[in-house]
Structure formats: C-alpha cells, structure tokens
Design an enzyme around this catalytic site. Structure first.
Site, short mmCIF file in Angstrom:
data_model
loop_
_atom_site.label_atom_id
_atom_site.label_comp_id
_atom_site.label_asym_id
_atom_site.label_seq_id
_atom_site.Cartn_x
_atom_site.Cartn_y
_atom_site.Cartn_z
N HIS A 145 -3.69 -4.67 -0.69
CA HIS A 145 -3.38 -5.25 0.62
C HIS A 145 -3.44 -6.77 0.55
O HIS A 145 -4.54 -7.34 0.57
CB HIS A 145 -4.41 -4.77 1.66
CG HIS A 145 -4.26 -3.35 2.07
ND1 HIS A 145 -3.41 -2.95 3.07
CD2 HIS A 145 -4.85 -2.23 1.60
CE1 HIS A 145 -3.49 -1.64 3.22
NE2 HIS A 145 -4.35 -1.17 2.34
N CYS A 202 0.83 -1.19 0.00
CA CYS A 202 0.00 0.00 0.00
C CYS A 202 0.88 1.26 0.00
O CYS A 202 1.67 1.43 -0.91
CB CYS A 202 -1.02 -0.03 1.14
SG CYS A 202 -2.38 1.15 0.84
N GLU A 256 -2.85 -8.76 2.90
CA GLU A 256 -3.39 -9.25 4.18
C GLU A 256 -4.90 -9.08 4.26
O GLU A 256 -5.53 -9.63 5.17
CB GLU A 256 -2.69 -8.54 5.34
CG GLU A 256 -3.16 -7.14 5.65
CD GLU A 256 -2.63 -6.05 4.71
OE1 GLU A 256 -2.86 -4.86 5.01
OE2 GLU A 256 -2.00 -6.38 3.68
#
Length: 210
Positions: free
Chosen positions: A191, A83, A193
């Site tokens: 992202h 990011c 995650e």
C-alpha cells in the site's frame, strides 16, 4: 506546470479516500469516480482493492472496470493497481478453494503465500531492478503490506520490440511479486498510501511518468 489528473476508480472496494489523499500529496489532481468518460480522459488511473479477490472482481465488474482498464491500456494510458487491485490484473485468483477469473492482463495465478504467519502485515524491504521508474531513489526503503495472497511467479514472455517488464520482489515465507512495471500498466502489492514518505515518493515517481 499543471498537476497531472488522476482518477481513483470508485467502485466500492479499497480505501479510496486514503489513496486520493496520498496522490494529492504526491502532486496530482484527483477525481474519485467510475464515470467512463472521466476515467478515460484522466492522465492516470489508480485501481485500489482490498478484501477477497472474488469480491473485488464482482465490484469491478459492476462498473465495467475491466473494460475501462482495457480501453486505457489500448491507448497507452497509464494504469496503477494497488494491493488486490494488483492481484486482479492476473489471470485468476484461488482463495480457500474458490477460483475466480481475473482481468487477465498478465498470465498467472494468485495463491496463498506459503508462510508460517498470515497475513503478511507490516513493513518489508524489496528487491527492485536498478532501472525501475517507480522505485527511483527509494529502492532501499521499506513499504507497508497487508495480504495473505500474491503472485509468486512471472510467466509473461515479452518479445521485442516491447521492453522487458520491470519486476520487484519481496519475501514473506516465499518470494512474491511486490510490484510490476509493464509499459503503461504498473502495480504494487503493498500500500503506497500506508507507506509514509516512501509511498508518497513512489506515487510521485509514477506521476512523473504520466
């Protein structure tokens, strides 16, 4: 086989705990720290980042993050930015008229996307090169983005014997760089995650390259 060691740079920006959990799920032993010796000793370094470019740079500077990235790359040791951790790898960022110097690993300027709706938030497809390491086996998956700014062009000229960087693109109003793989330095605008199983698999692909 031992699990690779990865430091998630803990410098006050980014959801370090969700990044650490995702890396653990992908097969890493994870350390949350900004300690110089531990950062330099790890197999991999992940640099997260959320919020304004200028705030992320200020927080990075407070832990000498730029020096840590430089030292790792000088030794060929892998670094992954995610990011705003990707955005700060470029030369500079311009947000609301404010210009901030980046880490300048890659030339270029981070600017606001020319799109009817901002932020770009949600799942999006990608155009990954066929020889991508990060997207091996997952190039057709969707990944989760939350951002209003990005790099919309790539200007680094790489001369032999160095390999050409692998560039992955996405589109929201305009085309922008969704990921870069450039020797030991890689980055994703989305992202991993927050991208479910495809994000874990991408992190596992990165771990396999360490």
């Amino acid at each position: 086989m031992s699990r690779p060691s990865v430091v998630v740079l803990d410098y006050g920006s980014g959801n370090v705990h969700s990044a650490a959990k995702a890396l653990e799920a992908a097969g890493a032993d994870v350390d949350l720290t900004a300690d110089r010796s531990r950062v330099l000793a790890a197999d991999g370094l992940l640099v997260p980042g959320v919020g304004a470019f200028s705030a992320v740079m200020a927080a990075l500077d407070s832990v000498h993050g730029g020096d840590l990235v430089d030292l790792r790359l000088a030794g060929g040791k892998p670094v992954l930015g995610i990011c705003v951790g990707m955005q700060v790898l470029f030369g500079r960022g311009v947000e609301r008229g404010e210009e901030t110097q980046g880490l300048d690993q890659w030339p270029g300027v981070i600017t606001e996307l020319d799109a009817p709706i901002l932020p770009h938030m949600g799942w999006n497809t990608l155009e990954a090169p066929s020889d991508s390491v990060l997207f091996d086996g997952i190039a057709d998956e969707r990944f989760y983005f939350v951002h209003s700014y990005a790099a919309t062009e790539w200007t680094l000229d790489v001369m032999p014997p160095f390999p050409e960087p692998k560039l992955t693109w996405a589109e929201h109003g305009t085309r922008f760089l969704a990921a870069v793989e450039n020797g030991p330095l890689s980055a994703t605008q989305f992202h991993p995650e927050k991208s479910g199983e495809p994000g874990i698999r991408l992190l596992a692909n990165w771990l396999d390259s360490l």
